[in-house]
Design a protein around this motif. Structure first.
Motif, short mmCIF file in Angstrom:
data_model
loop_
_atom_site.label_atom_id
_atom_site.label_comp_id
_atom_site.label_asym_id
_atom_site.label_seq_id
_atom_site.Cartn_x
_atom_site.Cartn_y
_atom_site.Cartn_z
N TYR A 166 35.22 30.41 44.38
CA TYR A 166 33.68 30.13 43.88
C TYR A 166 32.50 31.22 45.34
O TYR A 166 32.27 31.63 45.27
CB TYR A 166 33.43 29.39 44.07
CG TYR A 166 33.71 28.97 41.97
CD1 TYR A 166 33.50 29.73 41.55
CD2 TYR A 166 34.07 27.48 41.82
CE1 TYR A 166 33.48 29.33 39.94
CE2 TYR A 166 34.24 27.42 40.38
CZ TYR A 166 34.38 28.43 39.24
OH TYR A 166 34.47 27.97 38.13
N GLN B 253 33.39 34.33 45.85
CA GLN B 253 32.35 34.89 45.68
C GLN B 253 30.69 35.11 45.74
O GLN B 253 30.01 36.47 44.93
CB GLN B 253 32.70 34.56 43.73
CG GLN B 253 33.95 34.77 43.14
CD GLN B 253 34.14 34.43 41.73
OE1 GLN B 253 32.68 34.39 40.89
NE2 GLN B 253 35.06 34.30 40.96
N ALA B 254 30.78 33.41 45.71
CA ALA B 254 29.25 33.75 46.28
C ALA B 254 28.30 34.16 47.59
O ALA B 254 27.41 34.64 47.81
CB ALA B 254 28.14 32.13 45.87
N TYR B 255 29.18 33.75 48.49
CA TYR B 255 28.77 34.77 50.05
C TYR B 255 29.61 35.89 50.37
O TYR B 255 29.12 36.41 50.83
CB TYR B 255 29.10 33.50 50.84
CG TYR B 255 28.25 31.99 50.39
CD1 TYR B 255 26.80 32.80 50.55
CD2 TYR B 255 28.81 31.18 49.59
CE1 TYR B 255 26.63 31.18 50.14
CE2 TYR B 255 28.03 29.68 49.19
CZ TYR B 255 27.01 30.15 49.17
OH TYR B 255 25.45 29.38 49.01
N ILE C 111 48.69 58.88 52.44
CA ILE C 111 48.41 57.76 51.32
C ILE C 111 49.43 56.98 50.97
O ILE C 111 49.10 55.73 50.37
CB ILE C 111 47.96 58.87 50.06
CG1 ILE C 111 47.11 59.89 50.26
CG2 ILE C 111 47.25 58.13 48.74
CD1 ILE C 111 46.65 60.72 49.61
N ILE D 83 49.42 53.79 51.39
CA ILE D 83 48.30 52.38 51.08
C ILE D 83 48.48 52.17 49.68
O ILE D 83 47.98 51.32 48.54
CB ILE D 83 46.53 52.48 51.01
CG1 ILE D 83 46.20 53.94 51.11
CG2 ILE D 83 46.28 52.28 52.15
CD1 ILE D 83 45.50 54.34 51.17
N LEU D 84 49.46 52.74 48.74
CA LEU D 84 50.11 52.30 47.58
C LEU D 84 51.00 51.63 47.49
O LEU D 84 51.73 51.31 49.40
CB LEU D 84 50.86 53.66 47.39
CG LEU D 84 49.68 54.75 46.87
CD1 LEU D 84 50.71 56.22 46.34
CD2 LEU D 84 48.62 54.51 46.06
N THR E 57 27.34 26.70 43.68
CA THR E 57 27.65 28.76 43.98
C THR E 57 27.01 29.47 42.34
O THR E 57 27.02 30.86 42.68
CB THR E 57 29.05 28.50 44.13
OG1 THR E 57 29.86 28.08 43.01
CG2 THR E 57 29.35 28.27 44.83
N VAL F 232 23.89 31.02 43.02
CA VAL F 232 24.12 32.70 44.16
C VAL F 232 24.63 33.73 43.72
O VAL F 232 24.64 34.88 44.34
CB VAL F 232 24.93 31.88 45.39
CG1 VAL F 232 24.98 33.03 46.54
CG2 VAL F 232 24.30 30.64 45.89
N ILE F 233 25.65 33.63 42.75
CA ILE F 233 27.16 34.36 42.79
C ILE F 233 26.01 35.24 41.10
O ILE F 233 25.78 36.68 41.18
CB ILE F 233 28.20 34.37 41.32
CG1 ILE F 233 28.74 32.67 42.82
CG2 ILE F 233 28.46 35.07 40.57
CD1 ILE F 233 30.25 32.20 42.04
N TYR G 195 23.19 37.45 43.21
CA TYR G 195 24.27 39.18 43.80
C TYR G 195 23.96 39.99 42.96
O TYR G 195 24.00 40.59 42.83
CB TYR G 195 25.41 38.02 44.21
CG TYR G 195 25.87 39.35 45.26
CD1 TYR G 195 25.96 40.14 46.47
CD2 TYR G 195 27.11 39.92 44.01
CE1 TYR G 195 26.36 41.43 46.54
CE2 TYR G 195 27.95 41.72 44.83
CZ TYR G 195 27.63 41.93 45.81
OH TYR G 195 28.20 42.71 46.14
N THR H 244 44.18 56.03 41.99
CA THR H 244 45.25 56.03 43.01
C THR H 244 44.23 56.49 44.39
O THR H 244 43.88 57.25 44.33
CB THR H 244 45.95 57.77 43.28
OG1 THR H 244 46.63 57.59 42.01
CG2 THR H 244 47.08 57.66 43.63
N PRO H 245 44.73 56.02 45.11
CA PRO H 245 43.47 55.66 46.24
C PRO H 245 44.21 57.16 47.09
O PRO H 245 44.97 58.01 47.32
CB PRO H 245 44.53 54.91 46.42
CG PRO H 245 45.18 53.97 46.61
CD PRO H 245 45.50 55.02 45.36
N GLY H 246 42.61 57.49 47.29
CA GLY H 246 42.96 59.43 48.35
C GLY H 246 42.93 60.10 47.07
O GLY H 246 42.37 61.58 47.73
N LEU H 247 43.10 59.92 45.77
CA LEU H 247 43.28 61.20 45.22
C LEU H 247 41.92 60.90 43.88
O LEU H 247 40.88 61.15 44.48
CB LEU H 247 44.15 61.49 44.82
CG LEU H 247 45.85 61.67 45.20
CD1 LEU H 247 46.84 61.97 44.23
CD2 LEU H 247 45.38 63.39 45.80
#
Lengths: 203, 310
Positions: free
Chosen positions: A82, A85-87, A177, A180-181, B29, B32-33, B36, B114-117
């Motif tokens: 929580y 998620q809030a901050y 790439i 990061i996969l 919270t 705030v959530i 946002y 897919t990251p980068g694609l």
């Protein structure tokens, strides 16, 4: 006490030595910032659950200890969830389901069962700090390796800071790439484990 | 025995304390959530329709907003999803009163291409291509001769999905641009959407309408605890699309179970289904009765429609 702390970082390192908590370690470390964020969440949960379990260790009945551990751990995890998620909503979205999943991170239940249930509070807090910091450092290193190779930047924070350019524009546009996969996570962890064991053996 | 009571009371106390702690954190919270979330939403809407003098009015939560400047409607913003390579791509699209795309925005959140694609659909250059286009032009260049969108190299599926999401959304929601909506019943907005045109001819009061190429009918089915309303658009004997009355519109099924059927995902299971195959559509687990009610409503409405036209 200092020894407990250091043991947590090196001798009992959650990822490299005990090889537990690998799931979040592999999943969220696509950037160094994510690694730190996840690590912080784990430190918080670990320290407080260790403290509480250690304080209550004499009144927690032996055959009900696991459910009680789980209730205590999940309480702190939900608080972290929580609060994030809030901050720090962008970070919370990046880590996604892996924050609630800290509840079932065997590293944390393992410390409750294996350490804080048998040791006094100040030692348990130190253990939590050490283990948590050890976990954070490894996540940060994995995130660093994967982010630099996979995106060509380092320490980028979504929406705040684009990150340091490490190899220049040309690399960023055609980065590895794969890193990061998901396979990149395994490669990074293998590199770190190998390096760690090498240093340990030749010390 | 005494020992057992002691053990159980420890667990009980731990759980009670935990519940108190969590409700405290939750209470503090939550605002705030939510703040946002609404701030991000407003920022995103403004990015899709950049004009400091407008305000947005929600027509459908997370899906459709009308853009007002003073009293006048100057456009709409919609959000429409299409399955990409590995996740749902949901662009937020601003449309001006002439039906031209103002700007689109594909938020990174929830996107797992897919990251980068495929993730490149979130990049500025890709999204900027949409500005100023009209319905017929929103295609990849390779897919349609009028297309004006350059796809992303090695990410054709993601770029095609993003493009289709914008195009299909525009098609679906453009009727809201014309303003003057019939006020009143819960189904009014959806009636326009399902019929595809603004002016429909009412054949039977509050039950049956004739649009350009299709019929739209309203029918109710007996659900688990209440009557579930379903709006169905039909062409010959094929269901084109349906809309199920949702809780905001007065549906009273079990919250969290029966109400689940009022989702775009479930409704889309009926798209282009032959009327005889309605029973084959998969029900939602936990909402079997309500799903049955929906199917019954579709079938009985159809029979009535056939009976009426003979």
């Amino acid at each position: 006490m200092k020894q407990t702390f250091l043991d947590g970082i090196i001798k009992n390192n959650m990822v490299l030595v005990l090889a537990i908590g690998l799931c979040p370690a592999l999943a969220v470390t696509t950037s160094a910032y994510n690694g730190i964020g996840m690590g912080m969440a784990v430190i918080f949960v670990l320290v407080f659950s260790n403290l509480l379990i250690s304080l209550l260790r004499n009144i927690i009945p032996k055959n009900l200890r696991i459910p009680i551990f789980i209730v205590i751990i999940s309480t702190f995890v939900t608080i972290v969830d929580y609060t994030m998620q809030a901050y720090v909503p962008p970070l919370s979205r990046q880590l996604g389901v892996f924050v609630p999943l800290i509840v079932v991170n065997c590293g944390i239940l393992g410390r409750a069962e294996g350490y804080s249930y048998k040791h006094p509070p100040h030692y348990s807090v130190m253990d939590g700090l050490g283990i948590g910091l050890g976990f954070t450092i490894i996540l940060f290193l994995m995130g660093t390796i994967r982010e630099i190779l996979g995106q060509g930047v380092w320490l980028s924070i979504p929406g705040v800071f684009p990150g340091f350019q490490v190899f220049g524009e040309a690399f960023t546009n055609s980065s590895v790439i794969l890193m990061i996969l998901p396979p990149g996570g395994f490669l990074a962890i293998a590199l770190l484990m190998g390096l760690f064991n090498h240093i340990r053996m030749h010390k | 025995m005494k020992n057992k009571i002691r053990e159980v009371s420890v667990l009980f106390i731990v759980a009670i304390v935990s519940a108190f702690l969590l409700s405290f954190v939750y209470k503090n919270t939550k605002p705030v959530i939510e703040e946002y979330a609404s701030k991000t939403l407003n920022e995103n809407l403004l990015k899709a329709f950049p004009d400091s003098q407008v305000h947005f009015e929600t027509v459908k939560n997370d899906t459709l907003w009308k853009v007002y400047k003073g009293e006048a409607i100057v456009g709409i913003v919609f959000r429409n999803g299409r399955r990409g390579y590995s996740s749902l791509i949901r662009p937020i699209v601003g449309v001006d009163s002439a039906g031209r795309v103002v700007k689109i925005l594909i938020p990174k959140e929830g996107l797992a291409e897919t990251p980068g694609l495929g993730m490149k659909v979130t990049e500025g250059w890709f999204q900027e291509q949409f500005s100023g286009l009209t319905l017929g032009e929103i295609w990849l260049r390779g897919d349609n001769e009028n297309g004006k969108i350059d796809g992303i190299t090695a990410a054709t599926i993601s770029s095609r999905a993003a493009t289709a999401a914008v195009r299909e959304g525009l098609e679906k929601f453009k009727c809201y641009l014309q303003g003057g909506v019939i006020e009143g019943e819960w189904y009014v907005d959806d009636l326009i959407q399902l019929s595809g045109v603004e002016d429909v001819e009412e054949l039977i009061e509050d039950r049956l309408w004739k649009a350009k190429d299709r019929f739209v009918y309203l029918s109710y089915g007996e659900g688990f605890i209440s009557q579930v309303g379903v709006l169905v658009s039909i062409w010959k004997d094929t269901v084109l699309a349906i809309h199920i009355q949702c809780p905001e519109e007065g549906m009273e099924e079990t919250p969290g179970y029966g109400t689940m059927v009022a989702s775009i995902e479930f409704e889309s299971r009926f798209d282009n289904v032959y009327i005889g195959d309605i029973d084959e559509v998969d029900a939602l687990s936990g909402a079997t009765m309500t799903c049955e009610a929906v199917k019954k409503a579709i079938k009985s409405g159809y029979e009535e429609l056939m009976g009426g036209s003979e």
